[in-house]
Design an enzyme around this catalytic site. Structure first.
Site, PDB file in Angstrom:
ATOM      1  CE  LYS A  41     -16.780  79.459 111.693  1.00  0.00           C
ATOM      2  NZ  LYS A  41     -18.202  79.429 112.074  1.00  0.00           N
ATOM      3  NE  ARG A 111     -17.610  75.527 113.589  1.00  0.00           N
ATOM      4  CZ  ARG A 111     -16.303  75.590 113.827  1.00  0.00           C
ATOM      5  NH1 ARG A 111     -15.483  74.647 113.411  1.00  0.00           N
ATOM      6  NH2 ARG A 111     -15.800  76.636 114.455  1.00  0.00           N
ATOM      7  N   GLY A 120     -20.663  85.711 115.338  1.00  0.00           N
ATOM      8  CA  GLY A 120     -21.917  85.695 116.088  1.00  0.00           C
ATOM      9  C   GLY A 120     -23.149  86.066 115.276  1.00  0.00           C
ATOM     10  CG  MET A 122     -25.287  83.935 109.801  1.00  0.00           C
ATOM     11  SD  MET A 122     -24.893  83.517 108.142  1.00  0.00           S
ATOM     12  CE  MET A 122     -23.166  83.847 108.163  1.00  0.00           C
ATOM     13  NE  ARG A 361     -12.424  84.974 113.946  1.00  0.00           N
ATOM     14  CZ  ARG A 361     -13.638  84.728 114.378  1.00  0.00           C
ATOM     15  NH1 ARG A 361     -14.533  84.194 113.583  1.00  0.00           N
ATOM     16  NH2 ARG A 361     -13.993  85.035 115.603  1.00  0.00           N
ATOM     17  CG  HIS A 479     -21.724  90.827 121.040  1.00  0.00           C
ATOM     18  ND1 HIS A 479     -22.298  92.066 121.218  1.00  0.00           N
ATOM     19  CD2 HIS A 479     -21.849  90.550 119.720  1.00  0.00           C
ATOM     20  CE1 HIS A 479     -22.755  92.498 120.061  1.00  0.00           C
ATOM     21  NE2 HIS A 479     -22.506  91.595 119.138  1.00  0.00           N
ATOM     22  NE  ARG A 656     -14.441 127.046  96.367  1.00  0.00           N
ATOM     23  CZ  ARG A 656     -15.234 126.201  97.038  1.00  0.00           C
ATOM     24  NH1 ARG A 656     -15.536 125.024  96.509  1.00  0.00           N
ATOM     25  NH2 ARG A 656     -15.705 126.520  98.214  1.00  0.00           N
ATOM     26  CB  SER A 798      -9.071 120.693  91.785  1.00  0.00           C
ATOM     27  OG  SER A 798      -9.342 120.122  93.046  1.00  0.00           O
ATOM     28  CG  ASN A 802     -18.024 117.568  98.508  1.00  0.00           C
ATOM     29  OD1 ASN A 802     -17.647 116.412  98.542  1.00  0.00           O
ATOM     30  ND2 ASN A 802     -17.602 118.489  99.336  1.00  0.00           N
ATOM     31  CG  ASP A 803     -21.096 121.579  94.107  1.00  0.00           C
ATOM     32  OD1 ASP A 803     -22.263 121.413  94.521  1.00  0.00           O
ATOM     33  OD2 ASP A 803     -20.408 122.578  94.387  1.00  0.00           O
ATOM     34  CB  CYS A 865     -10.366 119.669  96.554  1.00  0.00           C
ATOM     35  SG  CYS A 865     -11.508 120.478  95.426  1.00  0.00           S
ATOM     36  CE1 TYR A 885      -4.964 118.291  94.899  1.00  0.00           C
ATOM     37  CE2 TYR A 885      -3.547 118.519  92.972  1.00  0.00           C
ATOM     38  CZ  TYR A 885      -4.626 118.952  93.731  1.00  0.00           C
ATOM     39  OH  TYR A 885      -5.355 120.030  93.330  1.00  0.00           O
TER      40      TYR A 885
HETATM   41  P1  ADP Z   1     -18.982  81.315 115.197  1.00  0.00           P
HETATM   42  O1  ADP Z   1     -18.833  81.612 113.750  1.00  0.00           O
HETATM   43  O2  ADP Z   1     -20.102  82.016 115.816  1.00  0.00           O
HETATM   44  O3  ADP Z   1     -17.694  81.424 115.934  1.00  0.00           O
HETATM   45  P2  ADP Z   1     -18.573  78.481 115.179  1.00  0.00           P
HETATM   46  O4  ADP Z   1     -18.941  77.792 113.941  1.00  0.00           O
HETATM   47  O5  ADP Z   1     -17.144  78.725 115.395  1.00  0.00           O
HETATM   48  O6  ADP Z   1     -19.430  79.795 115.274  1.00  0.00           O
HETATM   49  O7  ADP Z   1     -19.160  77.620 116.379  1.00  0.00           O
HETATM   50  C1  ADP Z   1     -19.305  78.113 117.656  1.00  0.00           C
HETATM   51  C2  ADP Z   1     -18.677  77.178 118.662  1.00  0.00           C
HETATM   52  O8  ADP Z   1     -19.192  75.886 118.566  1.00  0.00           O
HETATM   53  C3  ADP Z   1     -17.195  77.015 118.479  1.00  0.00           C
HETATM   54  O9  ADP Z   1     -16.525  78.044 119.110  1.00  0.00           O
HETATM   55  C4  ADP Z   1     -16.911  75.698 119.137  1.00  0.00           C
HETATM   56  O10 ADP Z   1     -16.653  75.870 120.500  1.00  0.00           O
HETATM   57  C5  ADP Z   1     -18.203  74.957 118.963  1.00  0.00           C
HETATM   58  N1  ADP Z   1     -18.017  73.943 117.937  1.00  0.00           N
HETATM   59  C6  ADP Z   1     -18.176  74.085 116.622  1.00  0.00           C
HETATM   60  N2  ADP Z   1     -17.854  72.957 115.974  1.00  0.00           N
HETATM   61  C7  ADP Z   1     -17.486  72.077 116.915  1.00  0.00           C
HETATM   62  C8  ADP Z   1     -17.044  70.719 116.888  1.00  0.00           C
HETATM   63  N3  ADP Z   1     -16.864  70.060 115.748  1.00  0.00           N
HETATM   64  N4  ADP Z   1     -16.756  70.129 118.061  1.00  0.00           N
HETATM   65  C9  ADP Z   1     -16.896  70.798 119.207  1.00  0.00           C
HETATM   66  N5  ADP Z   1     -17.311  72.053 119.310  1.00  0.00           N
HETATM   67  C10 ADP Z   1     -17.598  72.702 118.182  1.00  0.00           C
HETATM   68 MG    MG Z   2     -16.116  80.450 115.856  1.00  0.00          MG
HETATM   69 MG    MG Z   3     -22.164  81.376 114.997  1.00  0.00          MG
END
Ligand code: ADP
Ligand code: MG
Ligand code: MG
Length: 909
Positions: A41, A111, A120, A122, A361, A479, A656, A798, A802-803, A865, A885
């Protein structure tokens, strides 16, 4: 240790000269290549800022700091404090706001961001910097007190949960802040959050702070720097939370990597009707089509979109609602693909009509999408074929070959609803409404479709065990959709025409009511949901390969064929298959197998009459008797080999010789023993006696492999004869005879001599010449250690991994179940050593044997193998040690082709 002042990027444990903090914004220190240090990120926020995209300014605390944090008993390194304060100052100057200023406050988001994205897993904290004073400043500045108090109460809620640990006490407990809010709404007679007045929100804030005090004994911090350090420390700590650990295990992410922390100026999608927040993909991540794909919410903040509280709108509607922002976003979409040269998954916020980019990303995608995007981007000139190959996880080629619902069965199928097609493929199974119900059902060996209103990270385990996932709420960034894309699960999400009732354990669609345990079927390619179980059939690709369909009529086949063509161009390793029957062999050839790397002859002894002769042979009391039984087996073996040679059309075939302990062929029940006694004209006691005498305490290490041929040379003779007579009969084949379980040069020499003798005899008898080779399996450590001696008699090796794994680790594959989980949980095994090669241990033996083998016989042919022949990371290893191979099961052949190409490309770099 001497201080290194000249290079502030290196240094010891938190030496104060070390650079811990990297800015992005007007001044940008990082770039996309620095993901190991800045996390994905942080590195990409820097890159976006550098190419002129509108990124709110901020800074990244490095993953190195996370490592130091854990090393120093959760203490921050010296020097971090000053660097953070300097970075904050820089942003304050740029934004003309001050962190903690009651009149003109600067607010941050905090973040997490690891090297590999762990969506999601952390927690993020928004609106940090608000307190009882600054909230008044925000209210005045925005001229919107309601907005300001709403931001503050959200902040207290997130901070209370993530940093101070105010969370539900058990599964049935309500989220405590939600409970406080519900209570207040009830008192006020208010239904919607949006109907709470600024004064109501102030009261809510008071109660939230009270809740924190009650639960933790501490007060919610008013000092903004205390807030900041609390949040940073919580992000680092979340690296070791349960969700993160489960995720890392699934994806083999080392726990040493750590996470970075991004601190970024807040922008507000919740400032009113001219503001919005959303997520989008530059192409469809479910099927790979080149369309703008995503969703947004007007007047919302952060995770509202993902949380599924309100249903987001499809991105196309933004064009009508906010034309200017939409067109800017379209331009960003093109610029992102052009710059990153891959499909991007990005997050944005519109604050009072102004667009901000919050993240980008390389987008996670389904297997099908991975293939389609690579092929189409290559056509568009956005990536080369070589890059295309590396962008497709080798496993994902499988998803073009998985079964689909049988069109004939579909005619009578009852469609009960529709949803968003989020993970292509066909799945039928028993309905489970909770992850734990799915787990229970799957452990019984049943197929499950997990049906939920929406899923959350806690459901991960149940999702992993399900054939398919169906949710009634949530869009393409929910999710469920996210996990489906990553795990390659069949998935439909946001199917609003079905109603799931957890209390009644029912799923209702129109007037159809299904109970937990009933069958349901979902088509993740079209989004259709069906009642009952539906038969599946071969995919288009499979049908084209089998000649049942014209390739011109299938775009999926075109995609498959293009990618396989690329793979074959770049790989050096040949791909063979493990096959014992002509059918298996043909199937593998169609998928691209170039030969057979392992034909197990023992499977040939079970069919029909054969097992009878086999038992007669085993129970024989003299050599003559044994030879008599073997003579009866010979024609069967010969025909089997002839069939296999014919099916392989001149491709190499490694056979074999008999490997398993003999008792495996004997009957274990009374009735069959009685019948056998009658047939052989002996007493049942004789049979019982012989079975007892064959019993071994540890059959895996007992009388098996070449040890059988050494004690009963006539078995080797018969098998060699069957192979060579078949070769003479079919013509144009070059059989490779493989002696199993060799550890000593002399035992191999003993067997090789027999094979050569029989070859000569057969050539003379039949009056034909044929080419053949004799070689051995390397599957016990001694063979690897003395491979230079073994190679004197072996024309090929070869690796029977496994063994070799069992004997190197002293670990029985069949008995490890009782402790494997503990070993995995404690990260002693990062993966199952029988699924993915133990490269350090077993791999060292392989490497040694390769070197020693080649030192004796320069052109010795080398292959593998074991199960590992179909595992991409093991294939990468085998490429690097220079094998010729790999051989894998027929359905893994396309995966192996792709993995071999990836290994070759990677090695070149
Ligand atoms: P995750 O890794 O779970 O996607 P993020 O770090 O992207 O978590 O944060 C989750 C959400 O929080 C982002 O999708 C965004 O909508 C909001 N967010 C994060 N930073 C900012 C910011 N600087 N301003 C406004 N919204 C933010
Ligand atoms: Mg995000
Ligand atoms: Mg998060």
């Amino acid at each position: 240790m001497s201080a290194k002042t000249s290079n502030p990027n290196t240094g010891g444990d938190g030496a104060s000269g070390e650079k811990h903090v990297y800015a992005f914004g007007k001044q940008t220190d990082g770039n996309t290549k620095m993901r190991n240090l800045l996390g994905g990120k942080g590195a990409n926020l820097a890159e976006m800022a550098a190419i002129g995209l509108p990124v709110p300014p901020g800074f990244t605390i490095t993953t190195e700091v996370c490592k130091l944090f854990y090393k120093n008993d959760r203490q921050f390194p010296a020097g971090l404090n000053a660097q953070v304060e300097a970075a904050v100052k820089q942003i304050e100057e740029q934004e003309k706001r001050t962190f903690g200023d009651p009149k003109n406050p600067l607010l941050f988001s905090v973040r997490s961001g690891a090297r590999e994205s762990m969506p999601g897993m952390m927690d993020t904290i928004l609106n940090l910097g608000l307190n009882d004073e600054t909230v008044e400043g925000l209210a005045k500045l925005s001229d919107n007190p309601r907005f300001a108090y709403d931001c503050y109460r959200r902040f207290i809620q997130m901070y209370g949960d993530v940093v101070m640990g105010v969370q539900p006490r058990d599964e049935s407990d309500h989220e405590p802040f939600e409970a406080v809010m519900d209570e207040l709404k009830k008192e006020l007679g208010v239904e919607e959050d949006s109907n709470l007045t600024p004064d109501n929100l102030k009261e809510l804030i008071r109660r939230y702070q009270e809740l924190i005090k009650e639960r933790t004994g501490s007060t919610f911090p008013q000092d903004v720097y205390e807030q900041l350090w609390g949040a940073v420390s919580a992000v680092f700590s979340s690296w070791q939370n349960e969700r993160a650990i489960v995720y890392r295990q699934k994806y083999n992410i080392p726990s040493e990597w750590g996470t970075a922390v991004n601190i970024q100026t807040m922008v507000f999608g919740n400032m009113g009707e001219d503001s919005a927040t959303g997520v989008a993909f530059t192409r469809d991540p479910a099927n790979g089509e080149k369309v703008f794909y995503g969703e947004y919410l007007i007047n919302a903040q952060g995770e509202d979109v993902v949380a599924g509280v309100r249903t987001p709108k499809p991105i196309a509607e933004l064009e009508k609602e906010m034309p200017k922002a939409f067109h800017e976003l379209e331009a960003v979409r093109a610029k992102l693909e052009d710059h990153f040269r891959d499909m991007q998954d990005f997050e944005f916020t519109v604050e009072n009509k102004k667009l901000y980019m919050l993240q980008t990303r390389n987008g996670k995608r389904t297997g099908l999408a991975a293939v389609r995007i690579a092929v189409e981007m290559e056509k568009e000139g956005l990536m080369s074929a070589e890059t295309g190959v590396t962008k497709i996880p080798a496993e994902s080629i499988d998803s073009l070959l998985v079964p689909v619902f049988d069109p004939a069965a579909m005619k009578s199928a009852n469609v009960i609803g529709h949803g968003l097609p989020a993970g292509p493929g066909a799945a039928s199974g028993h309905i489970a409404f909770t992850a734990s119900a799915a787990e229970r059902e799957a452990r019984k060996g049943n197929k499950v479709v997990l049906c939920r209103v929406e899923t959350s990270p806690e459901d991960l385990k149940g999702m992993l065990l399900s054939e398919g996932i169906l949710t009634s709420r949530g869009g393409v960034s929910s999710h469920a959709a996210l996990v489906a894309r990553q795990l390659g699960k069949v998935c439909i999400c946001g199917a609003s025409d079905i109603k799931i009732d957890y209390a009644k354990r029912t799923l209702k669609a129109g007037n159809v009511i299904l109970q937990e345990g009933d069958f349901i079927s979902i088509d993740g390619t079209t989004g259709e949901i069906f009642e009952g179980r539906i038969k599946t059939t071969d995919s288009d690709v499979k049908r084209v390969l089998d000649g049942q369909m014209d390739g011109k009529n299938s775009y999926t086949y075109e995609l498959f064929n293009t990618v396989m063509g690329w793979a074959d161009k770049y790989r050096r390793l040949a791909i063979r298959t493990n096959a014992d029957t002509p059918d298996m062999a043909r199937n593998a050839v169609v998928l691209g197998a170039q030969g057979i790397g392992l034909c197990r002859t023992e499977h040939m002894f079970f069919e029909g009459d054969r097992i009878g002769y086999m038992r007669q042979m085993i129970l024989a009391s003299s050599e003559d008797e044994r030879r008599e039984a073997l003579a009866k087996l010979l024609p069967f073996q010969r025909e089997d080999f002839a069939g296999l040679f014919t099916a392989m059309e001149g491709r190499p075939v490694t056979i074999r010789l008999l490997d398993p302990p003999l008792h495996e062929f004997l009957p274990h029940d009374d009735t069959t023993r009685r019948e056998l006694a009658e047939r052989l004209g002996v007493s049942q006691e004789t049979i019982n006696e012989r079975v007892r005498s064959l019993h071994e305490e540890n059959p895996m290490l007992g009388h098996r492999g070449c040890r059988l041929g050494v004690t009963y040379p006539e078995i080797t003779e018969m098998q060699a004869r069957a192979i060579f007579e078949a070769a003479a009969q079919v013509g144009g084949v070059k059989p490779e005879v493989m002696i199993p379980l060799v550890g000593f040069k002399a035992e191999l020499a003993d067997q090789v001599a027999i094979v050569h003798k029989v070859a000569k005899e057969v050539m003379k008898e039949k009056g034909v010449e044929f080419d053949y080779q004799v070689g051995t399996m390397i599957e016990i450590p001694r063979a690897a250690l003395v491979a230079e001696q073994i190679a004197e008699d072996a024309e090929f090796f070869s690796f029977g991994t496994n063994d070799l794994t069992q004997t190197t680790l002293g670990l029985s594959r069949d008995d490890m179940g009782s402790f494997f989980d503990s070993y995995r949980d404690k990260e002693i095994f990062t993966q199952n050593p029988f699924a993915s090669l133990d490269q350090e241990g077993v791999g060292s033996l392989v490497k040694l044997a390769v070197e020693k083998g080649r030192s004796t016989r320069k052109d010795i042919k080398l292959g593998i193998c074991g199960e590992h022949g179909g595992d991409p990371s093991s294939i990468n290893f085998f490429h690097n040690v220079g094998l010729d191979y790999v051989s894998c099961s027929p359905p893994r052949v396309p995966v192996a082709r792709l993995a071999a190409a990836q290994a070759a490309i990677k090695a070149k770099k």
